[in-house]
Design an enzyme around this catalytic site. Structure first.
Site, PDB file in Angstrom:
ATOM      1  N   ASP A  68       0.865  -1.170   0.000  1.00  0.00           N
ATOM      2  CA  ASP A  68       0.000   0.000   0.000  1.00  0.00           C
ATOM      3  C   ASP A  68       0.905   1.225   0.000  1.00  0.00           C
ATOM      4  OD1 ASP A  68      -2.813   0.748  -0.011  1.00  0.00           O
ATOM      5  OD2 ASP A  68      -2.379   1.788   1.846  1.00  0.00           O
ATOM      6  N   HIS A 176      10.104   4.988  -3.639  1.00  0.00           N
ATOM      7  CA  HIS A 176       9.556   4.298  -2.478  1.00  0.00           C
ATOM      8  C   HIS A 176       9.273   2.814  -2.720  1.00  0.00           C
ATOM      9  CE1 HIS A 176       6.876   6.450  -5.101  1.00  0.00           C
ATOM     10  NE2 HIS A 176       5.918   5.579  -4.856  1.00  0.00           N
TER      11      HIS A 176
HETATM   12  P1  IMP Z   1      -1.582   2.006  -4.177  1.00  0.00           P
HETATM   13  O1  IMP Z   1      -1.650   1.679  -2.734  1.00  0.00           O
HETATM   14  O2  IMP Z   1      -0.286   1.558  -4.801  1.00  0.00           O
HETATM   15  O3  IMP Z   1      -2.790   1.553  -4.928  1.00  0.00           O
HETATM   16  O4  IMP Z   1      -1.544   3.597  -4.281  1.00  0.00           O
HETATM   17  C1  IMP Z   1      -2.595   4.430  -3.801  1.00  0.00           C
HETATM   18  C2  IMP Z   1      -2.597   5.743  -4.551  1.00  0.00           C
HETATM   19  O5  IMP Z   1      -1.395   6.465  -4.256  1.00  0.00           O
HETATM   20  C3  IMP Z   1      -2.631   5.619  -6.075  1.00  0.00           C
HETATM   21  O6  IMP Z   1      -3.927   5.576  -6.545  1.00  0.00           O
HETATM   22  C4  IMP Z   1      -1.917   6.880  -6.524  1.00  0.00           C
HETATM   23  O7  IMP Z   1      -2.816   7.957  -6.529  1.00  0.00           O
HETATM   24  C5  IMP Z   1      -0.907   7.110  -5.430  1.00  0.00           C
HETATM   25  N1  IMP Z   1       0.400   6.506  -5.779  1.00  0.00           N
HETATM   26  C6  IMP Z   1       0.864   5.302  -5.369  1.00  0.00           C
HETATM   27  N2  IMP Z   1       2.099   5.075  -5.836  1.00  0.00           N
HETATM   28  C7  IMP Z   1       2.409   6.161  -6.572  1.00  0.00           C
HETATM   29  C8  IMP Z   1       3.557   6.505  -7.324  1.00  0.00           C
HETATM   30  O8  IMP Z   1       4.552   5.772  -7.414  1.00  0.00           O
HETATM   31  N3  IMP Z   1       3.520   7.703  -7.948  1.00  0.00           N
HETATM   32  C9  IMP Z   1       2.460   8.552  -7.862  1.00  0.00           C
HETATM   33  N4  IMP Z   1       1.357   8.270  -7.195  1.00  0.00           N
HETATM   34  C10 IMP Z   1       1.331   7.079  -6.532  1.00  0.00           C
END
Ligand code: IMP
Length: 190
Positions: A68, A176
């Protein structure tokens, strides 16, 4: 060893599979017949990762990891954080999320922010957490075309390009998710 990556995101799955040692057979949620979206109801990024990994353990009794990610903006009390996908509403609309963030940050001089990825591994019933953090700043205008989410407005510390102006390889070297993934891989390779 069979290991489930608790995601429906094919791009993420392919990227991660390519990084893992060959003795690990990586399975997606689709591979194990899990069609539903696992609810992300925790109040922290770490909590959501654990919740997803444990869901697979409880329902399928398989070794599993889940990730996440959130963007934490210092001047906004670490918002959007765990709500990064849903910042401007439930539709995970990146342009609306970016617009809202830029607006909320308008009056602040301190534009520092960080991306945080939590990976929770549930191996033989035991939970282990890996964290990857990338510090940076929120720029005032969108720059670049690649990547996704908040990439066009996030410039990592020590660079003059946003994530969206970098190649995927550059981003994963300093980003990250790459940092957290490399810790997981080191752990699994031992
Ligand atoms: P998830 O937990 O990877 O689904 O990320 C949740 C939300 O954080 C995504 O829908 C993006 O809006 C944002 N996000 C996650 N990783 C990235 C990244 O590497 N770059 C930019 N936005 C990110």
């Amino acid at each position: 060893m069979k290991l489930v990556f608790a995601t429906h995101n094919t791009n993420k799955f392919i990227e991660v599979k390519a990084m893992l040692p060959k003795h690990i057979e990586l399975l997606s949620l689709t591979d194990i017949g899990c069609k539903e979206d696992i609810p992300e109801t925790a109040k922290t990024i770490e909590g959501n990762a654990i919740l997803k990994a444990n869901y697979v353990r409880e329902n399928y009794n398989l070794n599993c990891f889940a990730d996440d990610t959130g963007l934490e903006v210092k001047a906004l009390n670490n918002e959007p954080g765990v709500y990064s996908a849903r910042y401007a509403g439930n539709s995970n609309d990146s342009s609306a999320n970016i617009k809202k963030l830029l607006k909320n940050l308008e009056d602040f001089n301190d534009r520092s922010a960080r991306f945080k990825t939590a990976i929770a591994l549930n191996l033989e019933q035991e939970d282990t957490m890996f964290l990857g953090i990338c510090e940076g700043v929120i720029v005032k205008e969108l720059r670049g075309e690649s990547g996704f989410g908040y990439d066009p407005i996030f410039q990592p510390a020590g660079f003059n390009k946003t994530f969206a102006e970098m190649t995927l390889q550059q981003k994963s070297e300093i980003g990250h998710r790459g940092k957290a993934m490399r810790q997981l891989i080191d752990y699994l390779s031992k």
